[in-house]
Design a protein around this motif. Structure first.
Motif, PDB file in Angstrom:
ATOM      1  N   LEU A 196      15.647  10.970  -4.726  1.00 56.68           N
ATOM      2  CA  LEU A 196      16.713  11.680  -5.425  1.00 56.68           C
ATOM      3  C   LEU A 196      18.089  11.124  -5.073  1.00 56.68           C
ATOM      4  CD1 LEU A 196      14.430  13.709  -6.161  1.00 56.68           C
ATOM      5  CD2 LEU A 196      16.119  15.519  -5.893  1.00 56.68           C
ATOM      6  N   LEU A 197      18.307  10.831  -3.792  1.00 52.52           N
ATOM      7  CA  LEU A 197      19.600  10.275  -3.389  1.00 52.52           C
ATOM      8  C   LEU A 197      19.813   8.893  -3.995  1.00 52.52           C
ATOM      9  CD1 LEU A 197      19.684  11.359   0.364  1.00 52.52           C
ATOM     10  CD2 LEU A 197      21.202  12.166  -1.453  1.00 52.52           C
ATOM     11  N   LYS A 198      18.775   8.084  -4.010  1.00 53.46           N
ATOM     12  CA  LYS A 198      18.879   6.740  -4.574  1.00 53.46           C
ATOM     13  C   LYS A 198      19.200   6.794  -6.062  1.00 53.46           C
ATOM     14  CE  LYS A 198      18.293   2.209  -4.125  1.00 53.46           C
ATOM     15  NZ  LYS A 198      19.109   1.372  -3.224  1.00 53.46           N
ATOM     16  N   ALA A 199      18.670   7.805  -6.750  1.00 52.31           N
ATOM     17  CA  ALA A 199      18.889   7.941  -8.191  1.00 52.31           C
ATOM     18  C   ALA A 199      20.194   8.645  -8.520  1.00 52.31           C
ATOM     19  CB  ALA A 199      17.722   8.689  -8.824  1.00 52.31           C
ATOM     20  N   GLY A 200      20.925   9.096  -7.516  1.00 48.45           N
ATOM     21  CA  GLY A 200      22.229   9.701  -7.763  1.00 48.45           C
ATOM     22  C   GLY A 200      22.221  11.205  -7.929  1.00 48.45           C
ATOM     23  N   LEU A 239      10.390   0.844  -0.808  1.00 50.64           N
ATOM     24  CA  LEU A 239      10.700   1.615  -2.008  1.00 50.64           C
ATOM     25  C   LEU A 239      12.187   1.688  -2.319  1.00 50.64           C
ATOM     26  CD1 LEU A 239       8.341   4.746  -1.933  1.00 50.64           C
ATOM     27  CD2 LEU A 239       8.376   2.938  -3.654  1.00 50.64           C
ATOM     28  N   PHE A 240      13.026   1.790  -1.297  1.00 53.49           N
ATOM     29  CA  PHE A 240      14.387   2.237  -1.554  1.00 53.49           C
ATOM     30  C   PHE A 240      15.475   1.179  -1.392  1.00 53.49           C
ATOM     31  CE2 PHE A 240      11.916   6.003  -0.359  1.00 53.49           C
ATOM     32  CZ  PHE A 240      12.030   6.692  -1.555  1.00 53.49           C
ATOM     33  N   ALA A 241      15.438   0.347  -0.385  1.00 51.06           N
ATOM     34  CA  ALA A 241      16.512  -0.631  -0.210  1.00 51.06           C
ATOM     35  C   ALA A 241      16.017  -1.814   0.607  1.00 51.06           C
ATOM     36  CB  ALA A 241      17.724   0.013   0.446  1.00 51.06           C
ATOM     37  N   PRO A 242      15.094  -2.607   0.069  1.00 52.35           N
ATOM     38  CA  PRO A 242      14.518  -3.690   0.851  1.00 52.35           C
ATOM     39  C   PRO A 242      15.555  -4.703   1.341  1.00 52.35           C
ATOM     40  CG  PRO A 242      13.538  -3.583  -1.359  1.00 52.35           C
ATOM     41  CD  PRO A 242      14.497  -2.473  -1.261  1.00 52.35           C
ATOM     42  N   LEU A 243      16.565  -5.001   0.522  1.00 53.02           N
ATOM     43  CA  LEU A 243      17.524  -6.034   0.900  1.00 53.02           C
ATOM     44  C   LEU A 243      18.373  -5.632   2.100  1.00 53.02           C
ATOM     45  CD1 LEU A 243      18.172  -8.857  -0.039  1.00 53.02           C
ATOM     46  CD2 LEU A 243      20.015  -7.929  -1.452  1.00 53.02           C
ATOM     47  N   ARG A 244      18.555  -4.330   2.312  1.00 51.88           N
ATOM     48  CA  ARG A 244      19.343  -3.885   3.459  1.00 51.88           C
ATOM     49  C   ARG A 244      18.597  -4.101   4.777  1.00 51.88           C
ATOM     50  NH1 ARG A 244      23.923  -1.166   2.789  1.00 51.88           N
ATOM     51  NH2 ARG A 244      23.719  -0.001   4.736  1.00 51.88           N
ATOM     52  N   ILE A 245      17.314  -4.418   4.691  1.00 49.28           N
ATOM     53  CA  ILE A 245      16.534  -4.778   5.877  1.00 49.28           C
ATOM     54  C   ILE A 245      16.297  -6.284   5.921  1.00 49.28           C
ATOM     55  CG2 ILE A 245      14.330  -4.511   7.067  1.00 49.28           C
ATOM     56  CD1 ILE A 245      16.129  -2.062   7.232  1.00 49.28           C
ATOM     57  N   TYR A 246      15.890  -6.850   4.776  1.00 49.98           N
ATOM     58  CA  TYR A 246      15.540  -8.266   4.752  1.00 49.98           C
ATOM     59  C   TYR A 246      16.757  -9.165   4.956  1.00 49.98           C
ATOM     60  CZ  TYR A 246      10.884  -6.998   3.105  1.00 49.98           C
ATOM     61  OH  TYR A 246       9.624  -6.492   3.019  1.00 49.98           O
TER      62      TYR A 246
END
Length: 314
Positions: A196-200, A239-246
């Protein structure tokens, strides 16, 4: 988005007088010893609600006891997991707002008015965030939950509280957009909050004090919880923010590749331009990880694109 600032029992809305209909969904497995008491207490605070008990193929009389207490009972023919029971209840609910609770008595129904008042105030989901005074939580579980909250906050770039709390009220039409993302076993609270947070959408928090389990035996085991915690982390990252880890991982590998080259150039084989295999491996690996993360980020973004009519309404 700032968390909903509330204290218990701040609401001025009388139970049963909300501008929406409510369905209470309770997943249950072998909870015959306490389910009637839970239903009775829920009725005290919201007597007009539809109460749905999803019996996940219990081996005791959970279904019969819940039905005798006045709940609508849906029974799974096989045990499919807590998350699957929640999804069944949401799909079969008639209310505009779904209130999720456990059947073991750890979630005090006295916070129901606070949760529903948050929905009435405009939030799409209101989570019962457990305080430090919550009974029955081990130090390992508390530390794990805090780590998970920190990771979730980093991934969706906003503060989240008590990601593992299953005590929450949600607008049914909103959660139906993401119901296929919810896992059949555990971590549906984590997934629903971050989705829900990711979708705004707007997520609020009400402080609640959890209670000790009423009878029965908990299936929680340290090793099992550790494995489950690791799988939850991998799931929410993917699911939510892969680039913020990779991306940070790729940058660290780039730095290590540079350090490896400098050690070789100045120490191992002074002033001879030679790129060691370790530097090559780290550099190539960082590029692969970055490209994989970039691709995963695009796939993740597609999951949270809201329909055009929803965007227009916003």
């Amino acid at each position: 988005m700032q968390p909903m600032q509330t204290t218990p029992h701040m609401t001025s809305v009388v139970a049963g007088d909300y501008p929406f209909t409510v369905s209470v969904v309770i997943p249950a497995y072998n909870e015959a010893h306490g389910i009637a008491r839970v239903i009775e207490r829920i009725r005290t605070y919201i007597p007009t609600a539809e109460i749905i008990v999803v019996d996940d193929c219990s081996q005791d009389d959970t279904a019969a006891v819940a039905r005798a207490a006045g709940a609508r009972v849906i029974r799974h023919p096989v045990n499919r997991g807590n998350g699957a029971a929640v999804k069944t209840g949401i799909r079969r609910a008639h209310g505009e707002v779904v209130l999720l609770m456990d059947a073991d008595g750890q979630m005090d129904p006295r916070y129901i008015p606070d949760l529903l008042s948050g929905i009435a105030a405009g939030y799409d989901m209101v989570v019962g965030a457990r305080t430090r005074d919550t009974q029955g939580d081990s130090i390992f579980r508390r530390l794990g939950n805090r780590a998970l909250d920190a990771l979730g906050s980093y991934l969706v770039e906003t503060e989240v509280r008590d990601l593992t709390s299953g005590y929450r009220a949600i607008r049914r039409e909103v959660i139906m957009e993401f119901i296929n993302l919810l896992p059949n076993r555990y971590s549906y609270p984590t997934t629903s909050t971050l989705a829900l947070l990711k979708a705004g959408y707007h997520v609020g928090y009400v402080p609640v004090m959890g209670q000790r389990r009423q009878g029965g035996q908990s299936g929680q085991k340290l090793l099992r919880n550790g494995i489950r915690f690791g799988l939850i982390i991998l799931r929410i990252v993917s699911l939510f923010a892969p680039l913020r880890i990779y991306l940070p991982v790729a940058l660290v590998m780039q730095v290590l590749a540079l350090i490896s080259f400098l050690i070789s150039f100045f120490l191992t084989d002074p002033f001879r331009f030679h790129i060691p295999n370790s530097a090559v491996g780290l550099f190539v690996g960082s590029i692969i990880i970055f490209m994989f993360g970039l691709n995963a980020e695009q796939v993740a973004a597609l999951r949270f694109q809201r329909p055009p009519h929803v965007q227009q309404e916003d």
